[in-house]
Design a protein around this motif. Structure first.
Motif, PDB file in Angstrom:
ATOM      1  N   GLU A 205     -20.543  34.342  63.318  1.00  0.00           N
ATOM      2  CA  GLU A 205     -19.970  33.446  62.321  1.00  0.00           C
ATOM      3  C   GLU A 205     -19.603  32.080  62.906  1.00  0.00           C
ATOM      4  OE1 GLU A 205     -16.869  35.305  60.077  1.00  0.00           O
ATOM      5  OE2 GLU A 205     -18.079  37.073  59.680  1.00  0.00           O
ATOM      6  N   PHE A 206     -20.018  31.858  64.160  1.00  0.00           N
ATOM      7  CA  PHE A 206     -19.660  30.614  64.843  1.00  0.00           C
ATOM      8  C   PHE A 206     -20.853  30.022  65.563  1.00  0.00           C
ATOM      9  CE2 PHE A 206     -15.864  33.143  64.441  1.00  0.00           C
ATOM     10  CZ  PHE A 206     -14.966  32.223  63.926  1.00  0.00           C
ATOM     11  N   ASP A 207     -20.743  28.737  65.813  1.00  0.00           N
ATOM     12  CA  ASP A 207     -21.743  28.010  66.585  1.00  0.00           C
ATOM     13  C   ASP A 207     -21.045  27.476  67.830  1.00  0.00           C
ATOM     14  OD1 ASP A 207     -24.199  26.771  67.189  1.00  0.00           O
ATOM     15  OD2 ASP A 207     -23.506  24.891  66.306  1.00  0.00           O
ATOM     16  N   VAL A 208     -21.639  27.720  68.973  1.00  0.00           N
ATOM     17  CA  VAL A 208     -21.110  27.221  70.241  1.00  0.00           C
ATOM     18  C   VAL A 208     -22.118  26.220  70.792  1.00  0.00           C
ATOM     19  CG1 VAL A 208     -20.536  27.812  72.624  1.00  0.00           C
ATOM     20  CG2 VAL A 208     -19.853  29.345  70.772  1.00  0.00           C
ATOM     21  N   ALA A 209     -21.637  25.046  71.137  1.00  0.00           N
ATOM     22  CA  ALA A 209     -22.516  24.020  71.702  1.00  0.00           C
ATOM     23  C   ALA A 209     -21.837  23.366  72.899  1.00  0.00           C
ATOM     24  CB  ALA A 209     -22.843  22.967  70.639  1.00  0.00           C
ATOM     25  N   ILE A 210     -22.602  23.186  73.935  1.00  0.00           N
ATOM     26  CA  ILE A 210     -22.141  22.470  75.117  1.00  0.00           C
ATOM     27  C   ILE A 210     -23.087  21.293  75.314  1.00  0.00           C
ATOM     28  CG2 ILE A 210     -21.750  22.539  77.604  1.00  0.00           C
ATOM     29  CD1 ILE A 210     -21.241  25.581  77.273  1.00  0.00           C
ATOM     30  N   GLN A 211     -22.494  20.112  75.356  1.00  0.00           N
ATOM     31  CA  GLN A 211     -23.299  18.900  75.502  1.00  0.00           C
ATOM     32  C   GLN A 211     -22.765  18.050  76.642  1.00  0.00           C
ATOM     33  OE1 GLN A 211     -22.853  17.206  71.626  1.00  0.00           O
ATOM     34  NE2 GLN A 211     -24.377  18.551  70.720  1.00  0.00           N
ATOM     35  N   ARG A 212     -23.627  17.222  77.131  1.00  0.00           N
ATOM     36  CA  ARG A 212     -23.243  16.282  78.178  1.00  0.00           C
ATOM     37  C   ARG A 212     -22.163  15.351  77.634  1.00  0.00           C
ATOM     38  NH1 ARG A 212     -26.501  13.321  82.547  1.00  0.00           N
ATOM     39  NH2 ARG A 212     -25.294  11.417  82.805  1.00  0.00           N
ATOM     40  N   GLY A 213     -21.146  15.123  78.444  1.00  0.00           N
ATOM     41  CA  GLY A 213     -20.051  14.241  78.049  1.00  0.00           C
ATOM     42  C   GLY A 213     -20.021  12.991  78.902  1.00  0.00           C
ATOM     43  N   ARG A 214     -18.833  12.515  79.144  1.00  0.00           N
ATOM     44  CA  ARG A 214     -18.655  11.291  79.918  1.00  0.00           C
ATOM     45  C   ARG A 214     -18.796  11.556  81.416  1.00  0.00           C
ATOM     46  NH1 ARG A 214     -13.222   8.622  78.816  1.00  0.00           N
ATOM     47  NH2 ARG A 214     -12.507  10.617  79.571  1.00  0.00           N
TER      48      ARG A 214
ATOM     49  N   VAL B 293     -18.880  18.718  77.143  1.00  0.00           N
ATOM     50  CA  VAL B 293     -18.057  18.927  75.953  1.00  0.00           C
ATOM     51  C   VAL B 293     -18.424  20.275  75.367  1.00  0.00           C
ATOM     52  CG1 VAL B 293     -17.494  18.079  73.645  1.00  0.00           C
ATOM     53  CG2 VAL B 293     -18.017  16.445  75.487  1.00  0.00           C
ATOM     54  N   LEU B 294     -17.423  21.106  75.148  1.00  0.00           N
ATOM     55  CA  LEU B 294     -17.610  22.403  74.491  1.00  0.00           C
ATOM     56  C   LEU B 294     -17.094  22.280  73.071  1.00  0.00           C
ATOM     57  CD1 LEU B 294     -18.003  25.520  74.282  1.00  0.00           C
ATOM     58  CD2 LEU B 294     -15.686  25.730  75.230  1.00  0.00           C
ATOM     59  N   GLU B 295     -17.927  22.628  72.107  1.00  0.00           N
ATOM     60  CA  GLU B 295     -17.505  22.639  70.707  1.00  0.00           C
ATOM     61  C   GLU B 295     -17.798  24.011  70.124  1.00  0.00           C
ATOM     62  OE1 GLU B 295     -17.701  20.003  66.664  1.00  0.00           O
ATOM     63  OE2 GLU B 295     -19.302  19.744  68.119  1.00  0.00           O
ATOM     64  N   ILE B 296     -16.783  24.584  69.492  1.00  0.00           N
ATOM     65  CA  ILE B 296     -16.921  25.849  68.783  1.00  0.00           C
ATOM     66  C   ILE B 296     -16.631  25.547  67.324  1.00  0.00           C
ATOM     67  CG2 ILE B 296     -16.117  28.230  68.544  1.00  0.00           C
ATOM     68  CD1 ILE B 296     -15.069  28.014  71.445  1.00  0.00           C
ATOM     69  N   SER B 297     -17.557  25.894  66.455  1.00  0.00           N
ATOM     70  CA  SER B 297     -17.375  25.589  65.036  1.00  0.00           C
ATOM     71  C   SER B 297     -17.836  26.757  64.180  1.00  0.00           C
ATOM     72  CB  SER B 297     -18.161  24.333  64.656  1.00  0.00           C
ATOM     73  OG  SER B 297     -19.531  24.513  64.893  1.00  0.00           O
TER      74      SER B 297
ATOM     75  N   LEU C 183     -20.133  28.295  61.235  1.00  0.00           N
ATOM     76  CA  LEU C 183     -21.566  28.055  61.056  1.00  0.00           C
ATOM     77  C   LEU C 183     -21.850  26.866  60.146  1.00  0.00           C
ATOM     78  CD1 LEU C 183     -23.145  31.611  60.874  1.00  0.00           C
ATOM     79  CD2 LEU C 183     -23.251  29.946  62.742  1.00  0.00           C
ATOM     80  N   ASP C 184     -20.984  26.636  59.169  1.00  0.00           N
ATOM     81  CA  ASP C 184     -21.195  25.491  58.274  1.00  0.00           C
ATOM     82  C   ASP C 184     -20.641  24.192  58.863  1.00  0.00           C
ATOM     83  OD1 ASP C 184     -18.466  25.852  58.019  1.00  0.00           O
ATOM     84  OD2 ASP C 184     -18.519  26.274  55.867  1.00  0.00           O
ATOM     85  N   HIS C 185     -20.065  24.272  60.041  1.00  0.00           N
ATOM     86  CA  HIS C 185     -19.483  23.131  60.770  1.00  0.00           C
ATOM     87  C   HIS C 185     -18.332  22.473  60.021  1.00  0.00           C
ATOM     88  CE1 HIS C 185     -22.367  23.168  64.091  1.00  0.00           C
ATOM     89  NE2 HIS C 185     -23.201  23.636  63.183  1.00  0.00           N
ATOM     90  N   ALA C 186     -17.739  23.204  59.076  1.00  0.00           N
ATOM     91  CA  ALA C 186     -16.591  22.676  58.329  1.00  0.00           C
ATOM     92  C   ALA C 186     -15.352  22.623  59.217  1.00  0.00           C
ATOM     93  CB  ALA C 186     -16.323  23.535  57.099  1.00  0.00           C
ATOM     94  N   ILE C 187     -15.275  23.522  60.169  1.00  0.00           N
ATOM     95  CA  ILE C 187     -14.117  23.604  61.058  1.00  0.00           C
ATOM     96  C   ILE C 187     -14.621  23.711  62.487  1.00  0.00           C
ATOM     97  CG2 ILE C 187     -12.117  25.002  61.712  1.00  0.00           C
ATOM     98  CD1 ILE C 187     -12.189  25.925  58.718  1.00  0.00           C
ATOM     99  N   SER C 188     -14.025  22.900  63.345  1.00  0.00           N
ATOM    100  CA  SER C 188     -14.442  22.991  64.744  1.00  0.00           C
ATOM    101  C   SER C 188     -13.301  22.595  65.662  1.00  0.00           C
ATOM    102  CB  SER C 188     -15.658  22.100  65.009  1.00  0.00           C
ATOM    103  OG  SER C 188     -15.320  20.745  64.871  1.00  0.00           O
ATOM    104  N   VAL C 189     -13.410  23.043  66.883  1.00  0.00           N
ATOM    105  CA  VAL C 189     -12.493  22.650  67.953  1.00  0.00           C
ATOM    106  C   VAL C 189     -13.359  22.264  69.136  1.00  0.00           C
ATOM    107  CG1 VAL C 189     -10.511  24.033  67.233  1.00  0.00           C
ATOM    108  CG2 VAL C 189     -12.247  25.066  68.689  1.00  0.00           C
ATOM    109  N   ARG C 190     -12.827  21.381  69.965  1.00  0.00           N
ATOM    110  CA  ARG C 190     -13.615  20.951  71.112  1.00  0.00           C
ATOM    111  C   ARG C 190     -12.737  20.648  72.304  1.00  0.00           C
ATOM    112  NH1 ARG C 190     -16.789  15.565  70.351  1.00  0.00           N
ATOM    113  NH2 ARG C 190     -17.888  16.916  68.939  1.00  0.00           N
ATOM    114  N   GLU C 191     -13.361  20.790  73.444  1.00  0.00           N
ATOM    115  CA  GLU C 191     -12.715  20.432  74.701  1.00  0.00           C
ATOM    116  C   GLU C 191     -13.669  19.510  75.443  1.00  0.00           C
ATOM    117  OE1 GLU C 191      -9.777  20.229  77.451  1.00  0.00           O
ATOM    118  OE2 GLU C 191      -9.630  21.475  75.666  1.00  0.00           O
TER     119      GLU C 191
END
Length: 110
Positions: free
Chosen positions: A32-41, A50-54, A56-64
Motif C-alpha cells: 500500500e506504499f511506494d518507497v523511493a530513494i533519489q539522489r539529493g544534495r 532522499v528517502l520518500e515513503i508515500s 500509492l496514490d502519493h496523497a500522503i508522504s514523508v521524507r528524509e
C-alpha cells in the motif's frame, strides 16, 4: 572517491527493498506504499540521498533528506542499522498524516 551511477543502482534498490521490509515490521502493508530513494544534495563533497515513503496514490508522504550513501550501503534486511532507524523514524509521521487526513490503508482499517 566518486561512485558511478551503475554501481549506485543495486545499492539503492536493495535499500528500497529493505525499507519495504521495515514497513512490514511496523505492521504496515508494504503493497500500500511506494518507497523511493533519489539522489539529493551534495554535502561536504559527498552526494546524499532522499528517502520518500508515500501512499500509492502519493496523497500522503514523508521524507528524509541528507542520507549518506554509507547508510544505504550498510542497510540490512533484518534492520537494526542506521538506515532502518531513518525508516523507523518516518513511520509514526506517516501514520499520523494518514490518520489526520482520514486516509487509512486497508491493513490499518481491520
Amino acid at each position: 572517491m566518486q561512485i558511478d551511477e551503475d554501481e549506485i543502482k543495486p545499492i539503492v534498490s536493495r535499500a528500497e527493498r529493505n525499507a519495504y521490509r521495515l514497513l512490514l515490521r511496523n505492521d504496515l502493508d508494504p503493497f500500500e506504499f511506494d518507497v523511493a530513494i533519489q539522489r539529493g544534495r551534495v554535502l561536504d563533497g559527498k552526494v546524499t540521498y532522499v528517502l520518500e515513503i508515500s501512499t500509492l496514490d502519493h496523497a500522503i508522504s514523508v521524507r528524509e533528506t541528507g542520507i549518506p550513501l554509507e547508510f544505504l550501503e550498510r542497510s540490512r534486511p533484518s534492520g537494526g542499522d542506521a538506515f532502518a532507524r531513518v525508516v523507523d523514524h518516518l513511520v509514526p509521521g506517516l501514520i499520523e498524516n494518514m490518520k489526520s487526513s482520514g486516509h487509512v490503508p486497508e491493513a490499518m482499517a481491520r
